[in-house]
Design an enzyme around this catalytic site. Structure first.
Site, PDB file in Angstrom:
ATOM      1  N   GLY A 169      -3.246  -6.014   7.283  1.00 39.92           N
ATOM      2  CA  GLY A 169      -3.184  -6.124   8.740  1.00 39.92           C
ATOM      3  C   GLY A 169      -4.525  -5.885   9.406  1.00 39.92           C
ATOM      4  N   GLY A 170      -4.520  -4.977  10.380  1.00 42.80           N
ATOM      5  CA  GLY A 170      -5.744  -4.680  11.128  1.00 42.80           C
ATOM      6  C   GLY A 170      -6.867  -4.192  10.239  1.00 42.80           C
ATOM      7  N   GLY A 404     -29.749 -36.038   4.304  1.00 46.82           N
ATOM      8  CA  GLY A 404     -29.459 -35.087   5.378  1.00 46.82           C
ATOM      9  C   GLY A 404     -29.770 -33.666   4.962  1.00 46.82           C
ATOM     10  CB  ALA A 405     -29.461 -31.895   1.758  1.00 46.98           C
TER      11      ALA A 405
HETATM   12  C1  HXC Z   1       2.859   3.827   8.150  1.00 45.04           C
HETATM   13  C2  HXC Z   1       2.306   3.521   5.950  1.00 45.04           C
HETATM   14  C3  HXC Z   1       1.833   2.220   6.224  1.00 45.04           C
HETATM   15  C4  HXC Z   1       1.914   1.753   7.569  1.00 45.04           C
HETATM   16  C5  HXC Z   1       1.565   2.592   4.126  1.00 45.04           C
HETATM   17  N1  HXC Z   1       2.137   3.697   4.639  1.00 45.04           N
HETATM   18  N2  HXC Z   1       1.396   1.667   5.077  1.00 45.04           N
HETATM   19  N3  HXC Z   1       2.806   4.314   6.904  1.00 45.04           N
HETATM   20  N4  HXC Z   1       2.420   2.598   8.493  1.00 45.04           N
HETATM   21  N5  HXC Z   1       1.455   0.557   7.892  1.00 45.04           N
HETATM   22  C6  HXC Z   1       2.471   4.933   3.915  1.00 45.04           C
HETATM   23  C7  HXC Z   1       3.667   4.754   2.991  1.00 45.04           C
HETATM   24  O1  HXC Z   1       4.856   4.983   3.706  1.00 45.04           O
HETATM   25  C8  HXC Z   1       3.394   5.828   1.962  1.00 45.04           C
HETATM   26  O2  HXC Z   1       3.778   7.087   2.499  1.00 45.04           O
HETATM   27  C9  HXC Z   1       1.897   5.843   1.852  1.00 45.04           C
HETATM   28  O3  HXC Z   1       1.402   5.247   3.064  1.00 45.04           O
HETATM   29  C10 HXC Z   1       1.385   5.045   0.680  1.00 45.04           C
HETATM   30  O4  HXC Z   1       1.969   3.740   0.724  1.00 45.04           O
HETATM   31  P1  HXC Z   1       2.612   3.034  -0.558  1.00 45.04           P
HETATM   32  O5  HXC Z   1       3.344   1.851  -0.072  1.00 45.04           O
HETATM   33  O6  HXC Z   1       3.346   4.064  -1.356  1.00 45.04           O
HETATM   34  O7  HXC Z   1       1.299   2.621  -1.349  1.00 45.04           O
HETATM   35  P2  HXC Z   1       1.008   1.291  -2.190  1.00 45.04           P
HETATM   36  O8  HXC Z   1       2.161   0.993  -3.075  1.00 45.04           O
HETATM   37  O9  HXC Z   1      -0.341   1.518  -2.800  1.00 45.04           O
HETATM   38  O10 HXC Z   1       0.912   0.104  -1.139  1.00 45.04           O
HETATM   39  C11 HXC Z   1      -0.061   0.115  -0.147  1.00 45.04           C
HETATM   40  C12 HXC Z   1       0.230  -1.034   0.872  1.00 45.04           C
HETATM   41  C13 HXC Z   1       1.708  -0.917   1.359  1.00 45.04           C
HETATM   42  C14 HXC Z   1       0.021  -2.367   0.174  1.00 45.04           C
HETATM   43  C15 HXC Z   1      -0.790  -0.898   1.991  1.00 45.04           C
HETATM   44  O11 HXC Z   1       1.928   0.449   1.784  1.00 45.04           O
HETATM   45  C16 HXC Z   1       2.009  -1.838   2.486  1.00 45.04           C
HETATM   46  O12 HXC Z   1       2.267  -3.007   2.267  1.00 45.04           O
HETATM   47  N6  HXC Z   1       2.017  -1.285   3.740  1.00 45.04           N
HETATM   48  C17 HXC Z   1       2.355  -2.082   4.871  1.00 45.04           C
HETATM   49  C18 HXC Z   1       1.245  -3.053   5.180  1.00 45.04           C
HETATM   50  C19 HXC Z   1       1.468  -3.778   6.479  1.00 45.04           C
HETATM   51  O13 HXC Z   1       2.143  -4.799   6.503  1.00 45.04           O
HETATM   52  N7  HXC Z   1       0.958  -3.168   7.599  1.00 45.04           N
HETATM   53  C20 HXC Z   1       1.146  -3.645   8.926  1.00 45.04           C
HETATM   54  C21 HXC Z   1       0.166  -4.771   9.176  1.00 45.04           C
HETATM   55  S1  HXC Z   1       0.260  -5.357  10.808  1.00 45.04           S
HETATM   56  P3  HXC Z   1       4.286   8.293   1.572  1.00 45.04           P
HETATM   57  O14 HXC Z   1       4.749   9.340   2.541  1.00 45.04           O
HETATM   58  O15 HXC Z   1       5.375   7.736   0.730  1.00 45.04           O
HETATM   59  O16 HXC Z   1       3.083   8.717   0.776  1.00 45.04           O
HETATM   60  C22 HXC Z   1      -1.152  -4.830  11.534  1.00 45.04           C
HETATM   61  C23 HXC Z   1      -1.359  -5.341  12.923  1.00 45.04           C
HETATM   62  C24 HXC Z   1      -2.791  -5.422  13.308  1.00 45.04           C
HETATM   63  O17 HXC Z   1      -1.918  -4.113  10.992  1.00 45.04           O
HETATM   64  C25 HXC Z   1      -3.150  -6.695  13.973  1.00 45.04           C
HETATM   65  C26 HXC Z   1      -3.769  -7.707  13.057  1.00 45.04           C
HETATM   66  C27 HXC Z   1      -4.341  -8.883  13.738  1.00 45.04           C
END
Ligand code: HXC
Length: 510
Positions: A169-170, A404-405
């Site tokens: 994401g961000g 052109g290059a």
């Molecule tokens: C809150 C989060 C989190 C999130 C991870 N955690 N991502 N908490 N918000 N976005 C927490 C988990 O709950 C977990 O907590 C700990 O962080 C570790 O995560 P895991 O999933 O256990 O780790 P891993 O298996 O290594 O996977 C990492 C990851 C996955 C690939 C980043 O966590 C994931 O897919 N997260 C979501 C990614 C996502 O879609 N984010 C939103 C994007 S939208 P605990 O307590 O269990 O340790 C965005 C908008 C911005 O960002 C605008 C863009 C233009």
């Protein structure tokens, strides 16, 4: 009094503990450092000044009020790299996966604004899962605040991102707007959303690596500008890169004392170009033999290898190098090479870094794949970037400069300041074989006649002297003296003053 001081120490220790020993151990088990350990490697010893270590999130949803960690998942502040200031933020994966709350965003924005105001680079170390899901739109707004500062800082201060863990994401979009992105091999991933979300939304099974590992971004997509073996290597290489860069667009690039003689000749360069025009050679050999102490920091080493980009120094002063690589696809300009070099040229121009261009290019890559991919527009990016650049530009044609290059690669007519050619240069609309097959189409069945025509064409055009007789080339130089001539040329351009016409901004073919 004492207990007040102890309270500070306790609070600091609490913040430094991040997500706690279990999560820190998990981080180490992955072979990575913690957010704070990374800053220890990146910055000069004892130079780190931390801000906002007591900041906590303000969310009350989903029981978040019971889970507050001082610092809130990011360590921010400033420090020094070889004595020069840099602003930093380092995402702490042990706290809510490094995800971004509004308070966490405010910490980053604070250092972004200070970096811009005080004229120092900003380095972000990323290991984070994007928007903090529990904070909803507040988190999205926090990212937008960061994105805006990324955009406003662009061209004002160097912005560097290092991807050191799974980032989504961000935490990939903010890096995407910075000048350079580096990844750590096998522990860093970049994707808009991770594999779990991919499975839910489009029912695709994909690994972290195949979705966003370094092989995807540093070799194929070009999103990342390089990948390093581990955290330590990545951080020490960023230190090396910073030494080449100016602190901001308000000051000149740094000059470091060099023990490499500016007038040093290298006789081995006289035989670098092979006798046969289609035999490849390694353009990196020329680069490392010319720059100070053979010190070359390459950008995008593994992507679009038919063009080389990177930083070196001549006479102690930073230069940007752009060079066709005859060893890969004969150094042809294709979509990826054009994008890679255009972005690099624009970085150099934004930050007042003179550009040295080495040319050995057979032209633009022909064919349906390239045309359907938009080669016309992507190739135009490089032409546009070189043409608009007002920094000193020195070009050396070593062998082919076709079609052109020739124009694109910092030629005289797009404001190359000093344009040299080696005696081995061939400057023409196209290579001899293709040329005679077009202008003497009737002779195509007659191999003997065609060979004669080709020899005539080669004698007439496959040299630098026609271009030199028209003034498109300022001088034909001996390869061995390339370093000396470049140092002198750049020295003569120190006082260069050139401005483009006033405009709000240009409209580069994006
Ligand atoms: C809150 C989060 C989190 C999130 C991870 N955690 N991502 N908490 N918000 N976005 C927490 C988990 O709950 C977990 O907590 C700990 O962080 C570790 O995560 P895991 O999933 O256990 O780790 P891993 O298996 O290594 O996977 C990492 C990851 C996955 C690939 C980043 O966590 C994931 O897919 N997260 C979501 C990614 C996502 O879609 N984010 C939103 C994007 S939208 P605990 O307590 O269990 O340790 C965005 C908008 C911005 O960002 C605008 C863009 C233009």
């Amino acid at each position: 009094m004492r207990h007040i001081l102890e309270e500070l120490a306790k609070r600091r220790a609490r913040a430094r503990a991040g997500g706690g020993p279990k999560r820190i151990a998990a981080q180490h088990a992955k072979g990575t450092l913690t957010a704070r350990e990374r800053l220890d490697v990146l910055l000069d010893e004892d130079s780190f000044e931390e801000f906002d270590m007591f900041v906590e999130h303000r969310s009350h949803d989903f029981g978040m009020e019971k889970q507050r960690v001082p610092g809130d998942g990011v360590v921010t502040g400033w420090g020094a790299i070889n004595g020069r200031p840099v602003y930093v933020f380092s995402k702490d994966f042990t706290v809510f996966g490094g995800s971004l709350s509004k308070a966490h965003a405010e910490k980053i924005v604070k250092v972004q604004e200070m970096a811009m105001r005080n004229g120092a680079p900003i380095i972000g170390l990323f290991d984070a899962g994007g928007a903090r899901i529990q904070e909803g739109v507040d988190s999205l707004a926090g990212y937008a605040d960061i994105f805006l500062r990324n955009v406003l800082s662009s061209g004002v201060i160097p912005q560097i991102s290092v991807i050191m863990g799974p980032c989504a994401g961000g935490d990939v979009y903010s890096p995407a707007m910075t000048d350079f992105i580096f990844m750590v091999k096998d522990t860093a991933y970049m994707y808009v959303t991770g594999p779990d979300v991919v499975k839910t939304v489009i029912n695709e099974d994909v690994s972290h690596e195949d979705l966003g590992g370094y092989r995807v971004h540093a070799l194929k997509s070009g999103v990342a500008d390089g990948a390093f073996e581990n955290d330590l290597e990545a951080l020490t290489q960023v230190r090396r890169l910073i030494d080449f860069l100016p602190l901001s667009n308000r000051v000149a690039p740094p000059a470091w004392e060099s023990l490499d003689e500016p007038g040093r000749d290298d006789p081995s360069l006289d035989t670098l170009v092979p006798a046969h025009p289609n035999t490849p050679y390694d353009m990196k050999e020329l680069i490392t033999k010319v720059v100070d102490e053979a010190d070359f920091f390459e950008i995008s080493t593994e992507w679009a290898k038919n063009i080389i980009t990177g930083f070196g120094r001549l006479g102690g002063e930073t230069i940007g190098l752009v060079a066709n690589q005859p060893q890969v696809l004969a150094g042809v300009l294709d979509i990826d090479a054009s994008r890679k070099a255009a972005r690099f040229v624009r970085f150099c121009d934004a930050f007042g870094i003179p550009i040295v261009t080495f040319v050995d290019v057979p032209g633009f890559m022909p064919g349906t794949k390239q045309e359907q991919g938009g080669l016309i527009k992507h190739g135009a990016k490089l032409l546009f970037a070189f043409a608009e650049a007002t920094v000193p530009k020195v070009t050396v044609i070593t062998r082919k400069a076709y079609g052109g290059a020739f124009d694109v690669m910092s030629s005289k007519n797009i404001r190359g300041d000093v344009n040299y050619a080696w005696p081995t240069a061939e400057i023409a609309v196209m290579g001899p074989r293709q040329a005679v097959e077009i202008i003497f189409r009737g002779d195509i069945g007659d191999a003997e006649k065609l060979a004669v025509r080709e020899a005539e064409y080669r004698a007439h055009f496959a040299n630098p002297f026609v271009a030199a007789s028209r003034g498109y080339i300022d001088d034909v130089i001996m390869p061995r003296e390339t370093r000396r001539r470049l140092v002198r040329a750049l020295g003569s351009l120190k006082g260069k003053e050139l401005k483009n016409p006033w405009k709000k901004h240009d409209n580069i073919p994006l």
